[in-house]
Write a protein that holds these residues in place. Structure first.
Motif, PDB file in Angstrom:
ATOM      1  N   MET A  15      -8.984 -11.336  -7.206  1.00 46.95           N
ATOM      2  CA  MET A  15      -7.800 -12.143  -6.962  1.00 46.95           C
ATOM      3  C   MET A  15      -7.348 -11.992  -5.506  1.00 46.95           C
ATOM      4  O   MET A  15      -6.975 -12.978  -4.863  1.00 46.95           O
ATOM      5  CB  MET A  15      -6.652 -11.740  -7.898  1.00 46.95           C
ATOM      6  CG  MET A  15      -5.473 -12.651  -7.764  1.00 46.95           C
ATOM      7  SD  MET A  15      -4.005 -12.295  -8.789  1.00 46.95           S
ATOM      8  CE  MET A  15      -4.471 -11.031  -9.887  1.00 46.95           C
ATOM      9  N   SER A  16      -7.416 -10.785  -4.978  1.00 49.30           N
ATOM     10  CA  SER A  16      -6.997 -10.571  -3.587  1.00 49.30           C
ATOM     11  C   SER A  16      -7.955 -11.236  -2.608  1.00 49.30           C
ATOM     12  O   SER A  16      -7.519 -11.753  -1.573  1.00 49.30           O
ATOM     13  CB  SER A  16      -6.886  -9.075  -3.285  1.00 49.30           C
ATOM     14  OG  SER A  16      -8.154  -8.449  -3.311  1.00 49.30           O
ATOM     15  N   ILE A  17      -9.246 -11.252  -2.920  1.00 47.01           N
ATOM     16  CA  ILE A  17     -10.214 -11.939  -2.062  1.00 47.01           C
ATOM     17  C   ILE A  17      -9.865 -13.421  -1.972  1.00 47.01           C
ATOM     18  O   ILE A  17      -9.776 -13.983  -0.878  1.00 47.01           O
ATOM     19  CB  ILE A  17     -11.654 -11.746  -2.579  1.00 47.01           C
ATOM     20  CG1 ILE A  17     -12.119 -10.327  -2.314  1.00 47.01           C
ATOM     21  CG2 ILE A  17     -12.605 -12.740  -1.933  1.00 47.01           C
ATOM     22  CD1 ILE A  17     -13.461  -9.997  -2.938  1.00 47.01           C
ATOM     23  N   LEU A  18      -9.660 -14.043  -3.115  1.00 44.86           N
ATOM     24  CA  LEU A  18      -9.365 -15.471  -3.141  1.00 44.86           C
ATOM     25  C   LEU A  18      -8.013 -15.776  -2.500  1.00 44.86           C
ATOM     26  O   LEU A  18      -7.889 -16.692  -1.680  1.00 44.86           O
ATOM     27  CB  LEU A  18      -9.405 -15.993  -4.582  1.00 44.86           C
ATOM     28  CG  LEU A  18      -9.162 -17.476  -4.757  1.00 44.86           C
ATOM     29  CD1 LEU A  18     -10.247 -18.287  -4.052  1.00 44.86           C
ATOM     30  CD2 LEU A  18      -9.122 -17.823  -6.227  1.00 44.86           C
ATOM     31  N   MET A  19      -6.997 -15.006  -2.839  1.00 44.39           N
ATOM     32  CA  MET A  19      -5.660 -15.251  -2.310  1.00 44.39           C
ATOM     33  C   MET A  19      -5.629 -15.086  -0.795  1.00 44.39           C
ATOM     34  O   MET A  19      -5.101 -15.942  -0.076  1.00 44.39           O
ATOM     35  CB  MET A  19      -4.647 -14.293  -2.943  1.00 44.39           C
ATOM     36  CG  MET A  19      -3.230 -14.488  -2.441  1.00 44.39           C
ATOM     37  SD  MET A  19      -2.040 -13.353  -3.158  1.00 44.39           S
ATOM     38  CE  MET A  19      -2.493 -11.830  -2.355  1.00 44.39           C
ATOM     39  N   ALA A  20      -6.209 -14.017  -0.273  1.00 44.67           N
ATOM     40  CA  ALA A  20      -6.206 -13.781   1.172  1.00 44.67           C
ATOM     41  C   ALA A  20      -7.018 -14.845   1.900  1.00 44.67           C
ATOM     42  O   ALA A  20      -6.631 -15.283   2.994  1.00 44.67           O
ATOM     43  CB  ALA A  20      -6.754 -12.395   1.474  1.00 44.67           C
ATOM     44  N   PHE A  21      -8.130 -15.277   1.315  1.00 43.15           N
ATOM     45  CA  PHE A  21      -8.973 -16.293   1.943  1.00 43.15           C
ATOM     46  C   PHE A  21      -8.228 -17.618   2.081  1.00 43.15           C
ATOM     47  O   PHE A  21      -8.186 -18.216   3.161  1.00 43.15           O
ATOM     48  CB  PHE A  21     -10.253 -16.477   1.125  1.00 43.15           C
ATOM     49  CG  PHE A  21     -11.285 -17.337   1.794  1.00 43.15           C
ATOM     50  CD1 PHE A  21     -12.003 -16.853   2.873  1.00 43.15           C
ATOM     51  CD2 PHE A  21     -11.543 -18.606   1.336  1.00 43.15           C
ATOM     52  CE1 PHE A  21     -12.964 -17.634   3.492  1.00 43.15           C
ATOM     53  CE2 PHE A  21     -12.503 -19.405   1.942  1.00 43.15           C
ATOM     54  CZ  PHE A  21     -13.214 -18.910   3.030  1.00 43.15           C
ATOM     55  N   VAL A  22      -7.600 -18.050   1.001  1.00 44.26           N
ATOM     56  CA  VAL A  22      -6.879 -19.329   1.019  1.00 44.26           C
ATOM     57  C   VAL A  22      -5.640 -19.250   1.915  1.00 44.26           C
ATOM     58  O   VAL A  22      -5.414 -20.124   2.769  1.00 44.26           O
ATOM     59  CB  VAL A  22      -6.493 -19.757  -0.417  1.00 44.26           C
ATOM     60  CG1 VAL A  22      -5.552 -20.949  -0.395  1.00 44.26           C
ATOM     61  CG2 VAL A  22      -7.734 -20.064  -1.222  1.00 44.26           C
ATOM     62  N   MET A  23      -4.847 -18.212   1.750  1.00 42.56           N
ATOM     63  CA  MET A  23      -3.606 -18.102   2.517  1.00 42.56           C
ATOM     64  C   MET A  23      -3.869 -17.930   4.005  1.00 42.56           C
ATOM     65  O   MET A  23      -3.183 -18.543   4.829  1.00 42.56           O
ATOM     66  CB  MET A  23      -2.754 -16.934   2.000  1.00 42.56           C
ATOM     67  CG  MET A  23      -2.196 -17.160   0.616  1.00 42.56           C
ATOM     68  SD  MET A  23      -1.164 -18.627   0.494  1.00 42.56           S
ATOM     69  CE  MET A  23       0.173 -18.169   1.552  1.00 42.56           C
ATOM     70  N   SER A  24      -4.844 -17.126   4.380  1.00 44.76           N
ATOM     71  CA  SER A  24      -5.129 -16.958   5.809  1.00 44.76           C
ATOM     72  C   SER A  24      -5.657 -18.256   6.408  1.00 44.76           C
ATOM     73  O   SER A  24      -5.362 -18.580   7.564  1.00 44.76           O
ATOM     74  CB  SER A  24      -6.116 -15.809   6.037  1.00 44.76           C
ATOM     75  OG  SER A  24      -7.371 -16.089   5.438  1.00 44.76           O
ATOM     76  N   GLY A  25      -6.426 -19.012   5.640  1.00 50.87           N
ATOM     77  CA  GLY A  25      -6.905 -20.311   6.121  1.00 50.87           C
ATOM     78  C   GLY A  25      -5.774 -21.292   6.347  1.00 50.87           C
ATOM     79  O   GLY A  25      -5.721 -21.984   7.370  1.00 50.87           O
ATOM     80  N   ILE A  26      -4.849 -21.359   5.410  1.00 48.84           N
ATOM     81  CA  ILE A  26      -3.714 -22.284   5.530  1.00 48.84           C
ATOM     82  C   ILE A  26      -2.810 -21.893   6.687  1.00 48.84           C
ATOM     83  O   ILE A  26      -2.409 -22.742   7.499  1.00 48.84           O
ATOM     84  CB  ILE A  26      -2.929 -22.350   4.201  1.00 48.84           C
ATOM     85  CG1 ILE A  26      -3.783 -23.033   3.137  1.00 48.84           C
ATOM     86  CG2 ILE A  26      -1.591 -23.065   4.393  1.00 48.84           C
ATOM     87  CD1 ILE A  26      -3.210 -22.961   1.736  1.00 48.84           C
ATOM     88  N   VAL A  27      -2.498 -20.615   6.792  1.00 50.55           N
ATOM     89  CA  VAL A  27      -1.612 -20.164   7.871  1.00 50.55           C
ATOM     90  C   VAL A  27      -2.284 -20.342   9.231  1.00 50.55           C
ATOM     91  O   VAL A  27      -1.627 -20.755  10.201  1.00 50.55           O
ATOM     92  CB  VAL A  27      -1.171 -18.699   7.636  1.00 50.55           C
ATOM     93  CG1 VAL A  27      -0.444 -18.145   8.836  1.00 50.55           C
ATOM     94  CG2 VAL A  27      -0.304 -18.607   6.396  1.00 50.55           C
TER      95      VAL A  27
END
Length: 67
Positions: free
Chosen positions: A19-31
């Protein structure tokens, strides 16, 4: 080929990991996209942000997940 099943006590840790891999990947991309836009260096900046965000996301999920 026979695989061993995971013990029940390891499942929440593994779930938090993925879950942390997916969440960090998506959020860092958006930001990164919002702050810098799509440029030639976008992927480099995104992966840099992801490398910094993933450990924070993982330990945050471990702290706030239900017991």
């Amino acid at each position: 080929m026979k695989f061993k099943k995971l013990h029940r006590k390891h499942i929440p840790l593994l779930n938090s990991f993925f879950m942390s891999i997916l969440m960090a990947f998506v959020m860092s991309g958006i930001v990164t996209w919002l702050n810098r836009g799509i440029t030639l260096e976008f992927i480099t900046h995104w992966l840099n942000a992801y490398a910094r965000a993933w450990p924070i996301a993982f330990f945050t999920i471990l702290l706030i997940r239900p017991a």
